[in-house]
Design an enzyme around this catalytic site. Structure first.
Site, PDB file in Angstrom:
ATOM      1  N   LEU A  83       0.849  -1.132  -0.085  1.00  0.00           N
ATOM      2  CA  LEU A  83      -0.163  -0.043   0.026  1.00  0.00           C
ATOM      3  C   LEU A  83       1.121   1.242   0.031  1.00  0.00           C
ATOM      4  O   LEU A  83       0.374   2.164  -0.589  1.00  0.00           O
ATOM      5  CB  LEU A  83      -0.942   0.132   1.168  1.00  0.00           C
TER       6      LEU A  83
ATOM      7  N   GLY B 194       7.628   3.428   3.534  1.00  0.00           N
ATOM      8  CA  GLY B 194       7.802   4.198   4.862  1.00  0.00           C
ATOM      9  C   GLY B 194       9.350   4.312   4.707  1.00  0.00           C
ATOM     10  O   GLY B 194      10.295   3.734   4.053  1.00  0.00           O
ATOM     11  N   GLY B 195       9.943   4.859   5.832  1.00  0.00           N
ATOM     12  CA  GLY B 195      11.439   4.818   6.106  1.00  0.00           C
ATOM     13  C   GLY B 195      12.046   3.892   6.335  1.00  0.00           C
ATOM     14  O   GLY B 195      13.185   3.538   6.067  1.00  0.00           O
TER      15      GLY B 195
ATOM     16  N   GLY C  27      10.162   0.355   6.214  1.00  0.00           N
ATOM     17  CA  GLY C  27       9.632  -0.668   5.598  1.00  0.00           C
ATOM     18  C   GLY C  27       8.465  -0.476   4.844  1.00  0.00           C
ATOM     19  O   GLY C  27       8.239   0.823   4.576  1.00  0.00           O
ATOM     20  N   CYS C  28       7.736  -1.449   4.384  1.00  0.00           N
ATOM     21  CA  CYS C  28       6.433  -1.249   3.606  1.00  0.00           C
ATOM     22  C   CYS C  28       5.132  -1.618   4.426  1.00  0.00           C
ATOM     23  O   CYS C  28       5.389  -2.160   5.421  1.00  0.00           O
ATOM     24  CB  CYS C  28       6.523  -2.156   2.229  1.00  0.00           C
TER      25      CYS C  28
ATOM     26  N   LYS D  56       2.081  -2.565   8.784  1.00  0.00           N
ATOM     27  CA  LYS D  56       3.516  -2.221   8.349  1.00  0.00           C
ATOM     28  C   LYS D  56       4.613  -2.971   8.882  1.00  0.00           C
ATOM     29  O   LYS D  56       4.472  -3.578   9.974  1.00  0.00           O
ATOM     30  CB  LYS D  56       3.623  -0.714   9.270  1.00  0.00           C
TER      31      LYS D  56
ATOM     32  N   ASP E 102       6.003  14.459  13.720  1.00  0.00           N
ATOM     33  CA  ASP E 102       6.113  14.128  12.198  1.00  0.00           C
ATOM     34  C   ASP E 102       4.686  14.248  11.494  1.00  0.00           C
ATOM     35  O   ASP E 102       4.347  13.583  10.621  1.00  0.00           O
ATOM     36  CB  ASP E 102       6.694  12.878  12.240  1.00  0.00           C
TER      37      ASP E 102
END
Length: 450
Positions: free
Chosen positions: A161, A164-165, A167-168, A183, A280
């Site tokens: 989907l 990210g920093g 992983g996926c 995640k 963030d």
């Protein structure tokens, strides 16, 4: 009761010892008295009074020798009793301690197994959907790694989907009626482990309509998995800057997303004890469900106010959203989140990315580019995202622009609290979308106010 029985046993033993000692003293006394005496010269007669005194002295001498013996026996009995009580007490507490250590070791081993994602019956049941909570306050649900691996087609590329920093994010189908987002964080770097722990700790205690729900987690060797509710419309970043280029987001829809985001931030800043600074906030961390309700996500960098010295926290965040005082001086407050919210509001308003490349080695932030034009009413309508340009009441446009300008002020003290931002946005959102605006006409205003 055990101590009393032990004391009684010691007392009886000591009592038997006392009787035996008394008898032995009597026997020894009888032996020491001679039955006949050798013949001696005649002794002159002694007056009866002197004889009486002599016999009294002898009797008192016997009593004097008897009293220390009894005293010694009593002291022995007392000392034996005290020692017996101490020994029995020590044995009792030692047994209790051993029992407690055994139980704690057993519980600790269960927790360790659960953190590794093992399919333990006490935490996970395959027959009940492989999810079971331990029903403790602040607890999270442990999930089976094999189930999540199978639900994501072995973490196949077709189920990704987003990236990210660390992983996926994958789509996972747990059964016919339940799909979730998983995640995956690979590797055991210190930053990755810390963010994973922060996410689990915070989201296990937070429940709010505008904050993502953590359904469970799993640790399997070096792989860590976080399981969330599935947000069908992805992130705000994808909606604004992806293939659709914001075409799915109307003016009122964008104001609702801004309102939802402000509500989520207000909960973190005002209702959480201690308060939480997201640190963030950005469009990629604002997720949209099937009805375009917005929810804050990705709390790996979040900081609890008061938990530590925020001025010594490692600088983290995303370029374009980081407040200048935090970027330059490392000063972190809730106003840092307000600055990031102002950047998101500008994205919704203008349809531009937070940072855009001008040349190969030059970039320009949306704040630097838009600030001179946001306060000019003649220019403002022309820089609005073309998808929504001229579809709103211009008074509302000017009000939103004014809020954005305040949020991105370089000086933190000039920025409003997120609660004030929230109250300024509520009248701009229709009642059916969670605000207080009652839309009288749908005809867009196309004329500029002087």
């Amino acid at each position: 009761m055990k101590i009393f029985i032990g004391f009684l046993f010691v007392f009886i033993s000591d009592f038997k010892f006392t009787n035996a000692a008394s008898k032995s003293l009597i026997i020894m006394s009888a032996i020491s008295v001679p039955e006949s005496s050798p013949v001696a010269p005649p002794i002159p007669s002694v007056p009866s009074s002197v004889a009486d005194i002599s016999s009294g002295t002898e009797a008192s001498s016997k009593n004097h020798h008897m009293k220390p013996s009894k005293k010694l026996l009593i002291e022995l009995i007392t000392a034996s009793s005290v020692m017996g009580i101490i020994l029995l007490s020590f044995m009792y507490f030692w047994m209790c301690h051993r029992k407690k250590v055994y139980k704690s070791g057993k519980v600790g081993s269960k927790k360790l197994d659960s953190l590794r994602g093992l399919p333990l019956s006490s935490f996970i049941s395959r027959s009940s959907g492989a999810i079971k909570s331990n029903n403790e306050k602040g607890s999270v649900v442990v999930m089976d790694y094999n189930l999540l691996e199978s639900a994501t087609s072995n973490f196949g590329e077709s189920e990704i989907l987003g990236v990210g920093g660390f992983g996926c994010v994958y789509k996972a189908r747990l059964d016919d009626s339940l799909c979730v987002a998983v995640k995956r964080l690979d590797g055991g770097s210190q930053d990755a482990v810390k963010e994973f722990q922060t996410e689990v700790d915070l989201l296990s205690k937070i429940q709010h309509p505008n904050i993502i729900t953590l359904l469970g987690y799993c640790v399997h060797d070096e792989t860590k998995l976080l399981v969330y509710e599935l947000m069908h419309n992805g992130s705000l970043e994808t909606q604004l800057h992806g293939p659709s280029s914001g075409s799915n987001l109307t003016w009122h829809g964008r104001m609702k997303i801004a309102l939802d985001t402000a509500r989520g931030l207000e909960y973190l800043h005002e209702n959480c004890k201690p308060s939480v600074i997201h640190r963030d906030l950005k469009s990629s961390n604002i997720l949209l469900d099937s009805s375009y309700n917005a929810k804050l996500s990705d709390f790996g960098l979040a900081v609890m106010d008061g938990a530590q010295n925020k001025n010594n926290i490692k600088l983290s965040g995303t370029l374009g959203y980081v407040a200048p005082e935090y970027l330059l001086d490392g000063k972190l407050t809730d106003k840092s989140d307000v600055y990031a919210f102002g950047v998101v509001l500008l994205e919704l308003l203008l349809g531009r990315r937070p940072v855009e490349k001008l040349a190969e080695s030059q970039c320009q932030s949306i704040v630097t580019w838009a600030m001179p034009q946001l306060t000019d009413r003649s220019k403002l309508p022309n820089i609005v995202d073309p998808v929504i340009r001229y579809t709103m009441d211009l008074k509302h446009l000017y009000q939103v622009a004014a809020v954005a300008v305040l949020c991105v002020q370089p000086e933190p003290s000039y920025r409003p609290l997120i609660t004030d931002v929230l109250h300024s946005l509520i009248p701009l959102v229709p009642v059916e979308l969670g605000g207080t605006l009652r839309v009288v006409q749908t005809r867009p205003s196309v004329t500029n106010e002087p």
